[in-house]
Design an enzyme around this catalytic site. Sequence first.
Site, PDB file in Angstrom:
ATOM      1  N   CYS A 155      -0.523   3.553   0.354  1.00  8.54           N
ATOM      2  CA  CYS A 155       0.404   2.412   0.402  1.00  8.54           C
ATOM      3  C   CYS A 155       0.656   1.902   1.817  1.00  8.54           C
ATOM      4  O   CYS A 155       1.040   0.747   1.976  1.00  8.54           O
ATOM      5  CB  CYS A 155       1.718   2.801  -0.258  1.00  8.54           C
ATOM      6  SG  CYS A 155       1.568   3.073  -2.023  1.00  8.54           S
ATOM      7  N   ASN A 184      -5.729  -1.083  -1.732  1.00 13.59           N
ATOM      8  CA  ASN A 184      -5.440   0.286  -2.175  1.00 13.59           C
ATOM      9  C   ASN A 184      -5.108   0.295  -3.661  1.00 13.59           C
ATOM     10  O   ASN A 184      -5.999   0.381  -4.488  1.00 13.59           O
ATOM     11  CB  ASN A 184      -4.308   0.882  -1.354  1.00 13.59           C
ATOM     12  CG  ASN A 184      -3.869   2.227  -1.896  1.00 13.59           C
ATOM     13  OD1 ASN A 184      -4.709   3.066  -2.173  1.00 13.59           O
ATOM     14  ND2 ASN A 184      -2.581   2.422  -2.094  1.00 13.59           N
ATOM     15  N   GLU A 185      -3.858   0.159  -4.010  1.00 14.68           N
ATOM     16  CA  GLU A 185      -3.499   0.128  -5.429  1.00 14.68           C
ATOM     17  C   GLU A 185      -3.053  -1.291  -5.737  1.00 14.68           C
ATOM     18  O   GLU A 185      -1.887  -1.630  -5.581  1.00 14.68           O
ATOM     19  CB  GLU A 185      -2.386   1.134  -5.721  1.00 14.68           C
ATOM     20  CG  GLU A 185      -2.868   2.567  -5.671  1.00 14.68           C
ATOM     21  CD  GLU A 185      -1.772   3.591  -5.925  1.00 14.68           C
ATOM     22  OE1 GLU A 185      -0.580   3.220  -5.891  1.00 14.68           O
ATOM     23  OE2 GLU A 185      -2.118   4.765  -6.116  1.00 14.68           O
ATOM     24  N   GLU A 205      -3.336  10.122   4.867  1.00 15.13           N
ATOM     25  CA  GLU A 205      -2.371   9.027   5.015  1.00 15.13           C
ATOM     26  C   GLU A 205      -1.215   9.535   5.856  1.00 15.13           C
ATOM     27  O   GLU A 205      -0.853  10.718   5.775  1.00 15.13           O
ATOM     28  CB  GLU A 205      -1.861   8.581   3.643  1.00 15.13           C
ATOM     29  CG  GLU A 205      -0.781   7.499   3.744  1.00 15.13           C
ATOM     30  CD  GLU A 205      -0.425   6.848   2.409  1.00 15.13           C
ATOM     31  OE1 GLU A 205      -0.737   7.430   1.356  1.00 15.13           O
ATOM     32  OE2 GLU A 205       0.169   5.755   2.439  1.00 15.13           O
TER      33      GLU A 205
HETATM   34  O1  AHR Z   1      -0.469   9.578  -2.175  1.00 10.87           O
HETATM   35  C1  AHR Z   1       0.762   8.940  -2.088  1.00 10.87           C
HETATM   36  C2  AHR Z   1       0.703   7.503  -2.550  1.00 10.87           C
HETATM   37  O2  AHR Z   1       0.425   7.448  -3.898  1.00 10.87           O
HETATM   38  C3  AHR Z   1      -0.362   6.649  -1.926  1.00 10.87           C
HETATM   39  O3  AHR Z   1       0.027   6.092  -0.740  1.00 10.87           O
HETATM   40  C4  AHR Z   1      -0.550   5.585  -2.932  1.00 10.87           C
HETATM   41  O4  AHR Z   1      -1.848   5.025  -2.889  1.00 10.87           O
HETATM   42  C5  AHR Z   1      -0.184   6.223  -4.236  1.00 10.87           C
HETATM   43  O5  AHR Z   1       0.684   5.454  -4.966  1.00 10.87           O
END
Ligand code: AHR
Length: 666
Positions: free
Chosen positions: A243, A374-375, A48
Amino acid sequence: MKTGSMILALCSLTLGLATVSPGQTRITVQVDQPGAAIRPTMWGVFFEDINFGADGGLYAELVKNRSFEFPDNIMGWSRILRSGSEGYIYIERYPQEQTNAHFLRMKVGKTGQGFGVSNGGFRGMGIQEGKEYRFSVQARLTDGGPMALRIQLAGQGRRPLAEAKLEGFTSQWQKLTVVVRAGGTDARARLNLLVEGSGTLDLDMVSLFPVDTWKGREDGLRADLVQMLADMKPGFLRFPGGCIVEGRTLDERYQWKTTIGDPADRTLIVNRWNTEFNHRLTPDYYQSFGVGFYEYFLLSKDLGAEPMPILNCGMACQFNTGELAPMDELGPYVQDALDLIEFANGPADRGWGRKRAEMGHPEPFGLKLLGIGNEQWGPQYIERYKVIAKAIQDKYPDIQLIAATGSDATIFPNGPQEIEYLWSQFRQLKADIVDEHFYRRPDWFLDNAHLYDDYPRDGSEVFVGEYGAQSIGVASPDNRNNWHTALAEAAFMTGLERNADLVTMSCYAPLFCHVDGWQWRPDLIWFDNLRVFGTPNYYVQKLFSLNRGDRVLPVAVAEPATAPNGKPRFYASSVYDEKSNEMILKVVNATGEPVRAIIQTKGAKAVGLQANVTVLASDDLNDENSFETPRKIAPVESKVPLRSAEFRYDFRPYSMTIVRLMCQSR
Ligand code: AHR
């Protein structure tokens, strides 16, 4: 393999088994009962753009805000106005609408001791003596002239490192390039562009790359950082987030189509990590998308890893605005997913496949895995997941879809109930793969090595898509990548391996971290503008990956050693490698005492005369690696001669040990 001369026949193995004395343990590996296949995807990496992971990190571009598209268009740049010079600089817009809308104008009367602009890179630029750097710029002369541009790489204290001159500017925009060789090393160098002559010079896409990039690709990736990944032999590459896929708002979400094609035409957006944490503000953090989806696919291929893109599902980050795309406006999200599959796998002569071919890769990338969201959590996610998943499954039934289960139960609203709800929905939907994330204290990982032993086996596979032991608390700026966290993760990973029938993929998060540009810690790999080192956590990941094996073997540990509180703190898992005919045993001793174990390979017809043993250990749980001592905690290999197929081994306190032993089952 000359097995005849190297193995011990085991006809007498069952005679005279060593007895286990008090304080000892017995580890029994059932070599003749191979269980679940371990997927090549078992151990992967998750990339990321956080902590300057891409811009300022993996993407080897040294100039920050090279195209003057940051909302503060001059950010990263300063004017050089030395004695006797006269002139000014400002930002102009192209008359026609275009992605890269702005450029820099320099109006120069007198150059005196020096007039121009300077760029400080990403907390400086890493310049190395003897290495070559390619400078390029789009430029035109709009008034006066002739003019020339002196390109200077300057170390701290204005120490000259390299210099070149560009001439021949015309009234037409043109790209000019020059390669310089550095005469010195500096991690915080600057790029100075000094004007000669008077008139008006326009500049855009001002760029500086090392010539030595990963695989020598022009304007490519930092070779030392990619090498760290290549050394891990990851089974997959999850990208681009996290994120940043979601964005704080839907406008700021990651849109893969704007990240491909000519880098100059990719649409820059804010990096949502820039002001996420008040304790680590990084207001100059934007996404240039120099590393975009094409580069991610190419990197996956280079690494021999399955590409695993994650797409926005019509929801902005629920830790931020949680903005939702209305259900009747999901069309573009669905289309993005379908088009991405074409971009990755479609024929080279039409549609999105042609775009891939035009970028230099006519062969398909062989995309098999795709994440939706993602989340995310709540019924809003389920509704959107269903629509997008159905559209993909109808057209591309072979693509395996990854559904999200929000985040760690401790950090997301109504954690456990939300996760239960999501799981119940995904079970009904028979989701292919469900992604779980864990950011917890080390003790949680030590206590949860058996987490997956009792998970239902009802069709959906588990992907542990983000995890990392937090020494203080989730994303605390004081978290450390110490041995305690790495050892706890190793213990947890033995549980993932034992449950490889269910857990088919996993990866640590976050992956990269610039020592001067981070927002989140802990992180797997730390770097500055010149150097890189792997944390103890990195070596744990790497050892699991390099010792993946093909099938799970049953392991029993008699009377595992415990912590003073009585909780088991001694862990083992085993796999069989069909290519090398080796039993691979992984043992984590998370106690502060040595543990003497009798290791017994049951059901083996013959075993090798020696074991290859790799130990990762430190007596101090607070120990860390650093630029100065990058291998303070690093694997140490040795060969242990064996006289019998059942042997004693003393596991060091606070250690992870891998025993590889040639072993033929009956
Ligand atoms: O790994 C950092 C962040 O943690 C990621 O972007 C997210 O998916 C999680 O909350």
